[in-house]
Design an enzyme around this catalytic site. Structure first.
Site, PDB file in Angstrom:
ATOM      1  CB  SER A  14      -9.798  -3.491   1.847  1.00 18.12           C
ATOM      2  OG  SER A  14      -8.537  -2.556   2.023  1.00 18.12           O
ATOM      3  CG  LEU A  15     -16.419  -3.615   0.343  1.00 19.01           C
ATOM      4  CD1 LEU A  15     -16.828  -2.445  -0.216  1.00 19.01           C
ATOM      5  CD2 LEU A  15     -16.423  -4.456   1.360  1.00 19.01           C
ATOM      6  CB  ILE A 149     -13.611  15.079   4.032  1.00 21.51           C
ATOM      7  CG1 ILE A 149     -14.652  14.721   5.559  1.00 21.51           C
ATOM      8  CG2 ILE A 149     -13.599  16.074   3.962  1.00 21.51           C
ATOM      9  CD1 ILE A 149     -13.669  15.855   6.307  1.00 21.51           C
ATOM     10  CE  LYS A 190     -30.861  -0.090  10.227  1.00 20.29           C
ATOM     11  NZ  LYS A 190     -32.263   0.368  10.164  1.00 20.29           N
ATOM     12  CD  GLN A 193     -31.313   0.066   5.240  1.00 23.93           C
ATOM     13  OE1 GLN A 193     -31.756   0.931   5.781  1.00 23.93           O
ATOM     14  NE2 GLN A 193     -31.672  -1.535   5.225  1.00 23.93           N
ATOM     15  N   GLY A 355      13.328  -3.509  -4.249  1.00 23.54           N
ATOM     16  CA  GLY A 355      12.618  -2.890  -2.904  1.00 23.54           C
ATOM     17  C   GLY A 355      14.022  -2.061  -2.594  1.00 23.54           C
ATOM     18  CB  CYS A 382      14.544  -4.819  -8.985  1.00 19.59           C
ATOM     19  SG  CYS A 382      14.008  -2.998  -9.787  1.00 19.59           S
ATOM     20  N   GLY A 384      16.425  -7.609  -5.821  1.00 11.41           N
ATOM     21  CA  GLY A 384      17.066  -9.453  -6.631  1.00 11.41           C
ATOM     22  C   GLY A 384      17.674  -9.265  -7.261  1.00 11.41           C
ATOM     23  NE  ARG A 463      15.619   7.422  -6.595  1.00 11.63           N
ATOM     24  CZ  ARG A 463      14.303   8.267  -7.511  1.00 11.63           C
ATOM     25  NH1 ARG A 463      14.979   9.013  -8.106  1.00 11.63           N
ATOM     26  NH2 ARG A 463      13.979   8.331  -7.017  1.00 11.63           N
ATOM     27  CG  HIS A 508       9.980  -4.232 -11.268  1.00  9.89           C
ATOM     28  ND1 HIS A 508       9.791  -4.513  -9.900  1.00  9.89           N
ATOM     29  CD2 HIS A 508      10.472  -3.100 -11.344  1.00  9.89           C
ATOM     30  CE1 HIS A 508      10.406  -4.025  -8.893  1.00  9.89           C
ATOM     31  NE2 HIS A 508      11.001  -3.031 -10.283  1.00  9.89           N
ATOM     32  CD  GLU A 510       7.508  -7.654 -10.540  1.00  5.11           C
ATOM     33  OE1 GLU A 510       7.713  -7.596 -11.674  1.00  5.11           O
ATOM     34  OE2 GLU A 510       7.586  -6.574  -9.643  1.00  5.11           O
TER      35      GLU A 510
HETATM   36  N1  GLN Z   1      16.708   0.469  -4.929  1.00  2.00           N
HETATM   37  C1  GLN Z   1      17.087  -0.197  -6.227  1.00  2.00           C
HETATM   38  C2  GLN Z   1      17.392   1.017  -7.208  1.00  2.00           C
HETATM   39  O1  GLN Z   1      16.634   1.994  -6.622  1.00  2.00           O
HETATM   40  C3  GLN Z   1      16.303  -1.115  -6.559  1.00  2.00           C
HETATM   41  C4  GLN Z   1      15.182  -0.424  -6.611  1.00  2.00           C
HETATM   42  C5  GLN Z   1      13.670  -1.902  -7.072  1.00  2.00           C
HETATM   43  O2  GLN Z   1      13.963  -2.964  -7.077  1.00  2.00           O
HETATM   44  N2  GLN Z   1      12.390  -1.798  -7.947  1.00  2.00           N
HETATM   45  O3  GLN Z   1      18.252   0.892  -7.970  1.00  2.00           O
END
Ligand code: GLN
Length: 545
Positions: A14-15, A149, A190, A193, A355, A382, A384, A463, A508, A510
Site C-alpha cells: 500500500s505504498l 516468497i 534501514k 537499504q 454490489g 448496477c 444501485g 448477472r 459502471h 465510474e
Molecule cells: N449483483 C447484481 C448482479 O449481478 C449487481 C452486480 C453489480 O452491482 N456489479 O446483477
C-alpha cells in the site's frame, strides 16, 4: 522495440506503487510518448473477479471484459493507454496457461519448471502488455513487496528480461518507504537499504528509488540512501504524502526531476519541460474552491476506501467539473435499516454503488425511497439501479413483494431477473456479463442531455437485469426507461423526469471518468447536488429543465 520500466515495491504494501506507475505514464505521455501500463500480481487467484472487495478492493473492468486489479483504474485515469486482458496477469493466470500447455503435450516430455517455463510465460506476459502498435515506453508494475516468497518468479523473470536487452532499454524503479520515528524525530533508511539488498540478491539493481515519506527528506539522507543502495543521488526521489489530492503525485515527481532521469536513462531528448499545466490548474482550483457538497455513498463495503475507489474518484472529478469539493458521507447500508434514514439528513446527494449479496439490500432500498420522496439527487449504479427499480415497483407501482431473484427466487414480482445466458453458468470466475456494451439513449431524456450523444458504450459487470416482462408497467408509470442495449433490448438506464435528479444505470460509468474529463452522469449528479445544497430541490428542478 519499446523501452521498459519495471516498478517494484519495498518494505510494506500500500505504498502507492500503482499511483506512481500511473504518474510515470502520465509524465511520459505529456512529453509526447505513447505508453502502455500493466500490473503483474503474484497472488494465485486467476484474477480478482472472485475476491472479496474487503480483501482486494474494487474489481476494475476493461472494455474487453477483463476483471482486473484496481490499480488499472489509476492507470486509466492518468493516461490514454489502452487496457485489456493483457494488462493484468497473476500467478494463477500464468500457471494455468503453463499447465494447460503441459496437458496438451506442448513441452514434448520435458520437466516443466519455474525456470524457464514460468519465467518464460511471465516474460511473454510483459511482451503482450507492450504489444500495442507504436508503444514507446511500457510500464510493468509488480504487485506485492520485494522479499515475499510468491514474488520471486516475477523478479527473476524481469531480471532475465533485462538481461536479454540493452541496459539503456530497461529501467528498474523501486518504490520504498522511509518510516518516520516520532520519538527520535527522524526518517529511517534501514528498511530501504534492506529491501534494495533483497533486490540485488536476485540480481536487480534499481536505477531509481522513489522514497515515500511523510516528512521531507534531507539532502544528507538522500546521499546516505544513494551510498548504501548504490543508486545515483539524483535518482533518489522524494515522494511525500500529498496535501490535497492524489493528482498532485505527477507534479511532485516532475518537480523532483524524475522525468529528466527517465529520459536520460533511455537516451530520449529532454530539452523541453514536461507540460502539466492543465493538471496544475485543476489542483489549484481544487485548493482554492471553498464550496463543498456532501454526498452519501450507501454501500456494503464502506469501511474499506478501496472497495469503491473508482466511484469516489469519479465523484471528485464531478467536483472538479462543477468547481466544488465533494465531501463523502460513507454510510453502511445496514445502518440505514438500524438507525433510519435520519443518518442521511443533510446530504445533498445519494449514490448507491454496485454490489453482491443480500446484506444491506433493504437499507439501500430505504435510502432510495428517502431520496425519491424528499427530492434529494440520486444516482444508482448496477445494484444501485436494480434497487431503485425494486423500490419503485414496491412503493409506487404497488407490486407487493417485488424483488430481485438474486435474493428472492420466489418473489411474486421478479422485477430484476437473471439474464437468459446466465442460466447455464455455474462457474464463478469471468462468467458475468462483462465489458463494454452499446446503449442507445432515448431522445428527450435527462441522460441523453447529459451525454450529448445518442449512442454510448459503457462497461458492465452483472448477472441480473431489469425484467422486460415489467416493461409495460414501468412505461405507463413516471419511471422512464431511457437507455437500451440495441442488440438485446436490455434496459440499461432508468430515470424519474419529475425528480430533480434521479438516474439509475446498469453499467459502471465510474470506470470511464477522468480528472480532466469527468463522466457526464457524475458531473450532472454533483451539479444537481450542488444546486440542492444551495437552495433545495425546487431550484434544482429548474436548473435541470
Ligand atoms: N449483483 C447484481 C448482479 O449481478 C449487481 C452486480 C453489480 O452491482 N456489479 O446483477
Amino acid at each position: 522495440m519499446p523501452k521498459h520500466i519495471f516498478v517494484t515495491g519495498g518494505v510494506v504494501s500500500s505504498l502507492g506503487k500503482g499511483l506512481t506507475s500511473a504518474a510515470i505514464g502520465l509524465i511520459l505521455e505529456q512529453r509526447g510518448y505513447k505508453v502502455s501500463i500493466q500490473k503483474l500480481d503474484p497472488y494465485i487467484n486467476v484474477d480478482p473477479g472472485t475476491m472479496s472487495p474487503y480483501q482486494h478492493g474494487e474489481v476494475y473492468v476493461t472494455d474487453d471484459g477483463a476483471e482486473t486489479d484496481l490499480d488499472l483504474g489509476h492507470y486509466e485515469r492518468f493516461t490514454h493507454a489502452k487496457f485489456s486482458q493483457a494488462s493484468n496477469f497473476t500467478t494463477g493466470k500464468i500457471y494455468s496457461s503453463v499447465i494447460m500447455k503441459e496437458r496438451r503435450g506442448d513441452y514434448l516430455g520435458r520437466t516443466v519448471q519455474v525456470i524457464p517455463h514460468i519465467t518464460d510465460a511471465l516474460k511473454e506476459a510483459v511482451h503482450q502488455g507492450a504489444s500495442e502498435e507504436g508503444v514507446d515506453v511500457a510500464i510493468s508494475e509488480i504487485g506485492g513487496t520485494v522479499g515475499d516468497i510468491e514474488s520471486l518468479p516475477f523478479l527473476e523473470a524481469i531480471r532475465q528480461f533485462a538481461l536479454e536487452r540493452e541496459p539503456e532499454d530497461v529501467m528498474f524503479v523501486h518504490v520504498t518507504l522511509l518510516p518516520y520515528l516520532k520519538a527520535s524525530g527522524e526518517l529511517k533508511t534501514k528498511p530501504t537499504q534492506q529491501s534494495v539488498g533483497k533486490l540485488r540478491e536476485i540480481g536487480i539493481q534499481p536505477h531509481v528509488l522513489v522514497c515515500r515519506t511523510e516528512q521531507p527528506m534531507t539532502e544528507e539522507m538522500g546521499q546516505k540512501i544513494s551510498l548504501f543502495c548504490n543508486v545515483r543521488p539524483e535518482s533518489v526521489i522524494e515522494e511525500r504524502d500529498v496535501a490535497h489530492t492524489i493528482y498532485e503525485v505527477p507534479v511532485d515527481l516532475v518537480n523532483a526531476g524524475l522525468d529528466k532521469i527517465i529520459c536520460k536513462h533511455f537516451g530520449l531528448p529532454d530539452e523541453e519541460e514536461t507540460n502539466l499545466d492543465s493538471w496544475k490548474a485543476m489542483i489549484a482550483e481544487l485548493i482554492e474552491t471553498e464550496e463543498e457538497v456532501e454526498i452519501a455513498v450507501v454501500g456494503k463495503y464502506i469501511q474499506l476506501h478501496d472497495a469503491y475507489k473508482s466511484i469516489y474518484e469519479a465523484l471528485s472529478h464531478g467536483g472538479f467539473a462543477n468547481g466544488c469539493k465533494v465531501k463523502l458521507r460513507k454510510v453502511s447500508a445496514e445502518d440505514v435499516l438500524d438507525e433510519g434514514t435520519s443518518i442521511l439528513e443533510g446530504v445533498s446527494g445519494l449514490l448507491i454503488p454496485g454490489g453482491f449479496g443480500e446484506r444491506g439490500l433493504e437499507g439501500k432500498i430505504a435510502a432510495i425511497r428517502w431520496a425519491r420522496e424528499s427530492g434529494v439527487p440520486f444516482f444508482g449504479i448496477c445494484l444501485g439501479m436494480q434497487c431503485a427499480v425494486i423500490e419503485y415497483a414496491r412503493n409506487v407501482l404497488e407490486l407487493e413483494g417485488a424483488h430481485t431473484i438474486e435474493h428472492s427466487p420466489d418473489t411474486p414480482h421478479p422485477v430484476i431477473a437473471l439474464m437468459a445466458e446466465q442460466e447455464e453458468v455455474d462457474e464463478k470466475g469471468g462468467t458475468m456479463r462483462l465489458g463494454a456494451y452499446d446503449c442507445d439513449l432515448v431522445d428527450g431524456s435527462k441522460t441523453r442531455a447529459l451525454y450529448g450523444e445518442e449512442h454510448i458504450s459503457e462497461r458492465h459487470r452483472h448477472r441480473y437485469e431489469f425484467n422486460n416482462e415489467y416493461l409495460e408497467r414501468f412505461e405507463e408509470s413516471e419511471m422512464n426507461l431511457v437507455g437500451f442495449n440495441p442488440a438485446r433490448g436490455l434496459v440499461e438506464i432508468v430515470e424519474l423526469p419529475e425528480h430533480p435528479f434521479f438516474i439509475g444505470v446498469q453499467f459502471h460509468p465510474e470506470f470511464k471518468s477522468r480528472p480532466l474529463a469527468a463522466h457526464p452522469i457524475f458531473s450532472g449528479f454533483v451539479g444537481a447536488a450542488l444546486v440542492h445544497s444551495r437552495g433545495g430541490s425546487r431550484v434544482a428542478e429548474e436548473s435541470m429543465a
